[in-house]
Design an enzyme around this catalytic site. Sequence first.
Site, PDB file in Angstrom:
ATOM      1  N   LYS A 143      -9.452   2.242  -1.334  1.00  0.00           N
ATOM      2  CA  LYS A 143      -9.580   1.663   0.004  1.00  0.00           C
ATOM      3  C   LYS A 143     -10.980   1.954   0.527  1.00  0.00           C
ATOM      4  O   LYS A 143     -11.450   3.095   0.469  1.00  0.00           O
ATOM      5  CB  LYS A 143      -8.519   2.265   0.921  1.00  0.00           C
ATOM      6  CG  LYS A 143      -8.303   1.531   2.234  1.00  0.00           C
ATOM      7  CD  LYS A 143      -7.035   2.049   2.928  1.00  0.00           C
ATOM      8  CE  LYS A 143      -6.783   1.415   4.283  1.00  0.00           C
ATOM      9  NZ  LYS A 143      -5.502   1.893   4.869  1.00  0.00           N
TER      10      LYS A 143
ATOM     11  N   GLU B  90       0.851  -1.194   0.000  1.00  0.00           N
ATOM     12  CA  GLU B  90       0.000   0.000   0.000  1.00  0.00           C
ATOM     13  C   GLU B  90       0.892   1.252   0.000  1.00  0.00           C
ATOM     14  O   GLU B  90       1.926   1.279   0.661  1.00  0.00           O
ATOM     15  CB  GLU B  90      -0.846  -0.031   1.286  1.00  0.00           C
ATOM     16  CG  GLU B  90      -1.785   1.150   1.497  1.00  0.00           C
ATOM     17  CD  GLU B  90      -2.502   1.093   2.863  1.00  0.00           C
ATOM     18  OE1 GLU B  90      -2.028   0.340   3.752  1.00  0.00           O
ATOM     19  OE2 GLU B  90      -3.515   1.783   3.029  1.00  0.00           O
TER      20      GLU B  90
ATOM     21  N   CYS C   9      -5.139  -3.134   3.063  1.00  0.00           N
ATOM     22  CA  CYS C   9      -4.907  -3.132   4.520  1.00  0.00           C
ATOM     23  C   CYS C   9      -6.185  -3.302   5.349  1.00  0.00           C
ATOM     24  O   CYS C   9      -6.706  -4.409   5.448  1.00  0.00           O
ATOM     25  CB  CYS C   9      -4.156  -1.863   4.898  1.00  0.00           C
ATOM     26  SG  CYS C   9      -3.184  -2.037   6.420  1.00  0.00           S
TER      27      CYS C   9
END
Lengths: 631, 631
Positions: B125, B42, B177
């Site tokens: 995200k 990321e 994540c």
Amino acid sequence: MLKIALGQMEIIPGRPDVNTAAMLQMMNAARQQGADMIIFPEMSVPGYLLGDTWEQSAFLRDCEYYVQQLINGTSSGIIAMFGSVAVDWNKRNNDGRVRKYNAFFTAQSGKLLGGENYPYPFRIKTLLPNYREFDDDRHFYSTQKLAVELGIPVAELLRPIQVRTVHGPLSVGCILCEDGWYDDYAVKPAELLAANHPLDLLVNISSSPFTLGKNNKRNRLFSRQARKLGVPVLYVNNVGIQNNGKTVYTFDGCSTVYNRAGAVIAYCPAFTASMPVIDLDTAGGGMSRPAVAVPDDSGIDTVCQAVRYGTVAFLRSIGLERVVIGLSGGIDSSLAAALYAHILPPAQVLLVNMPSQHNSSTTKDLAAILASRLGCPYTVIPIQEAVDLTTRQIHQAELKATGQFQSLTLSPFMLENVQARDRSSRILAALAAAFGGGFTCNANKSELTVGYATLYGDQSGCLAALADLWKHQVYALAQYFNEEVYRDEIIPRGIFTLPPSAELSPDHAVDEGKGDPIIYPYHDYLFRAFVERWDRATPEDLLTWYLAGTLETEIGCQSGLSQRLFPGPAEFITDLERWWKLYTGMAVAKRIQAPPVLAVSRRVFGFDHREAQNGSYFTAKYLELKKQLLG
Amino acid sequence: MLKIALGQMEIIPGRPDVNTAAMLQMMNAARQQGADMIIFPEMSVPGYLLGDTWEQSAFLRDCEYYVQQLINGTSSGIIAMFGSVAVDWNKRNNDGRVRKYNAFFTAQSGKLLGGENYPYPFRIKTLLPNYREFDDDRHFYSTQKLAVELGIPVAELLRPIQVRTVHGPLSVGCILCEDGWYDDYAVKPAELLAANHPLDLLVNISSSPFTLGKNNKRNRLFSRQARKLGVPVLYVNNVGIQNNGKTVYTFDGCSTVYNRAGAVIAYCPAFTASMPVIDLDTAGGGMSRPAVAVPDDSGIDTVCQAVRYGTVAFLRSIGLERVVIGLSGGIDSSLAAALYAHILPPAQVLLVNMPSQHNSSTTKDLAAILASRLGCPYTVIPIQEAVDLTTRQIHQAELKATGQFQSLTLSPFMLENVQARDRSSRILAALAAAFGGGFTCNANKSELTVGYATLYGDQSGCLAALADLWKHQVYALAQYFNEEVYRDEIIPRGIFTLPPSAELSPDHAVDEGKGDPIIYPYHDYLFRAFVERWDRATPEDLLTWYLAGTLETEIGCQSGLSQRLFPGPAEFITDLERWWKLYTGMAVAKRIQAPPVLAVSRRVFGFDHREAQNGSYFTAKYLELKKQLLG
């Protein structure tokens, strides 16, 4: 006419006990003045800026306990609107902790209103600001998230509360602070409320920190809102100070009532706890009251008011009644002395001049004159003996390792820092302890931006009350203190005309016109562009503007200045890179350990300006531009 | 078999130029090893913890420029997955700034994939953590917000990316994540992806800071996820350090591949940049590779690894090659010396003992022995002369005000702080400058919790490498250094058996068994309950547990300890309130000006533990309990 009390109270953050007691007292007072309703600010029970105290379940239960006391208090007949944290013990936040809302409570006759068509008997904040110093989203669950969880549209969770008054029923839109600042959000709470429901009144309870010129903006925004929605808007904000460690915010209150045409028909004074009771013809949209003019809040008078108010409140909040100020004879410490000597009895402000061999009699004399005009206790403690001792100890230290000896030398530059640390960490800290107080940090924002201050030296202290002011604002405020506060030349003229200087070496000799490497009329504005612009300016932007001839317009300094200061692009670039490297380099390391800064601007160092110790960076485009220019 | 390179790189935060160069090099190397695909972490281009650098438009354009270089780099035939910021210059974030996404890019043959059924040719995200040290929501727009803006369900924005490989097409779920840590969120990205689309592979690119025991948890979680979804999961994390000013995080990497049954079939070593190329039978869900065992990451060996790695990387990041350490003969500074002398050439670690009249020959001798065993340059610089000078200067200062004279006195307690400041701000800072380095802060977490350290004294320094370790962890780590790192008694036995003492007054005489007021076997755990518990413990909780007889179980200390330490509730309460007041009082003021702390635990002082200088508070229920007990 509905009689509404605007509860512009001072909120003590983290003290539900104290705040609740104050609110109960105000409810009684308002009732006695015939008020039908009292409106308190957002988070009036717990306070707003509490850090991670929200993670203490015991504290949350305590808030619930005090909220119940307030609900009980409405048995006396008054309707109370107030803010606190609301907890749903059966649900979780995204961090796995218990579900918390930033909530708007409306209580009448010992009961909460609004539960009949809503998941809870209160309303919750829809827009949770998460920029600058705001952190709402860290702790509180939003209307949007609740809507997703319940599988319903957001609009279904935006419902007015029906209040019964002696003048008939009232449909009140209950929103919190940011809910009224929705321009950049996809969800527009006030508009959704008004679009889907009849509305008599929009009440915005806020805990909105002061920044210079914000009330002007608030009035433009809420006036437009009242006009657009066609209902009166009541805005209630608190006073006092709250902090998030690194940054101390004042709250200006300025609670205001707008009629349905958007005119201000009542407001509370800035930075003053007050509780006016307003007659509002809710049926007529507040049109029966005359409009009133609101003072501007963007001038140096407002800066003065905020800095005084914030400093007084900060000292009180940490229980400090005496301060020690290192008085150099320069403008920053002179302004600090004028400020503290005005807000504390002069006998409780100890001024100390700490000369080394580099301090001129010019500045020493000016410091003494200022001290005598202020009537503060004053002393002179020279530091040369200690500086010499330190030098000797470092030079004589024998570094033993496997039989070898090394010796060390302090360069003239190192000795500058030795002097600065000697003054603050050796003298001021000890003096403050013995005097029973703290010592002040007199740094300004220009110094803090590029780290032109010594860590554990002049950058230390218990509060940096002036560190959100650029150097030109320091001069303007000092002049304001002379002209408007003291109405006398308390700060001697000579201090204004002296070249700004640290007086730490022969290179800083003020009597020879030498001083700081910062050319404030230009660098103040350059640094402001780094820090305060909405889109932060970087060397790429600045060099582009320089080449386009628009630099001065963009950064707001005197026109033609860059031409006069820099013979050509090479000199401009050298200067630009020097300060950019400091701003994003060593100055970050220093700011990490800086004292709390009192906020004035829209971008304060500390929690409002998040930064990592990542070193300096130049974009590919900047490097290309530079290469084109310099070959 | 698909050949996948796991790009566990060291990311340099704020350096898109350096990171992109490293990634292009890794892409070439992977291609040469026959890899079909390479996966980077990321935010591999810009880095993750950048503070408000995201507000610089020039920086955003720069990231776009480097992303394009990476896209171009895939013309060589490799598929690249990586993270960077993605900007939509036509839209706004909620703060009014330009729209930014924390984005997952997939590039093949010089083009980005995935734009055919999605608003952008990348994925964004969905879950933006906003707790502890995380700040994603401050800068990036989430899938949920985008769904509301577009008026579509969130699930429509969760679509796999179709990748063409030599082994046929592959449907890849691309998440970032927190998207894999969805237990407490209403939206569960990985599950929605798998529920609505055929999926061959779930790729989670992360920039996940290390905390003790986190990899154990990660493996449990992602293993369960792979099993539940029935697809292999690839997790790629970076190494290196990143910081947000007050807190320095290590990144352990530990990139891992799970087969569809949830077994780990490959992983990268912790804290090491590496790029293994894995053969994965995507058709068979990765079942053809044998499972491998993953080492535990919750022991003192991992603490040692993290502290060493983080300290090395921090020194390198700020360009520091030499340090000065004040060596008192106590355990904290001894451990610091052992640490730094191990990670730097001993000649670059200057140890200095700075005795006053209160330091025992016991500790002075122990310090000298340790220095000689470490082979570092060592010197002794006494501070008594300077302390006496300071005392004399304060006592002799004449405070003049309107003709009156006052004099001041330094109490024995004030003189303790004078000594501490003299050591750090006068000697260590000057010595560090002359030595060409910085000086270390050797504080531990117990001291930092209650402010048992002097501001501008032993609480200062350029890095507090040990300040996320409780005192018992300091002892354990010191022992680990002797036994496992040096494999010798480098830190003398006597330092372990000495009573912990500041040696600042006769009350601290170690030879008489006197020392710190903190009883570490109990207070370490009490303080940990204040700071690290998920639901923070307050006096209310602690007193409740004490009365219920469950205190030791709840806080995790030796059983029966509170009975032995406190004759009754009165003494328990006095102790509890003393430390609570310090923790929420003066210690907050000190921490605001503390150096950066290296993170080890799940709750580090600094940016991970937000706090306001609001003073101490006791809940109504606590006060009631106390009243019941004490009458």
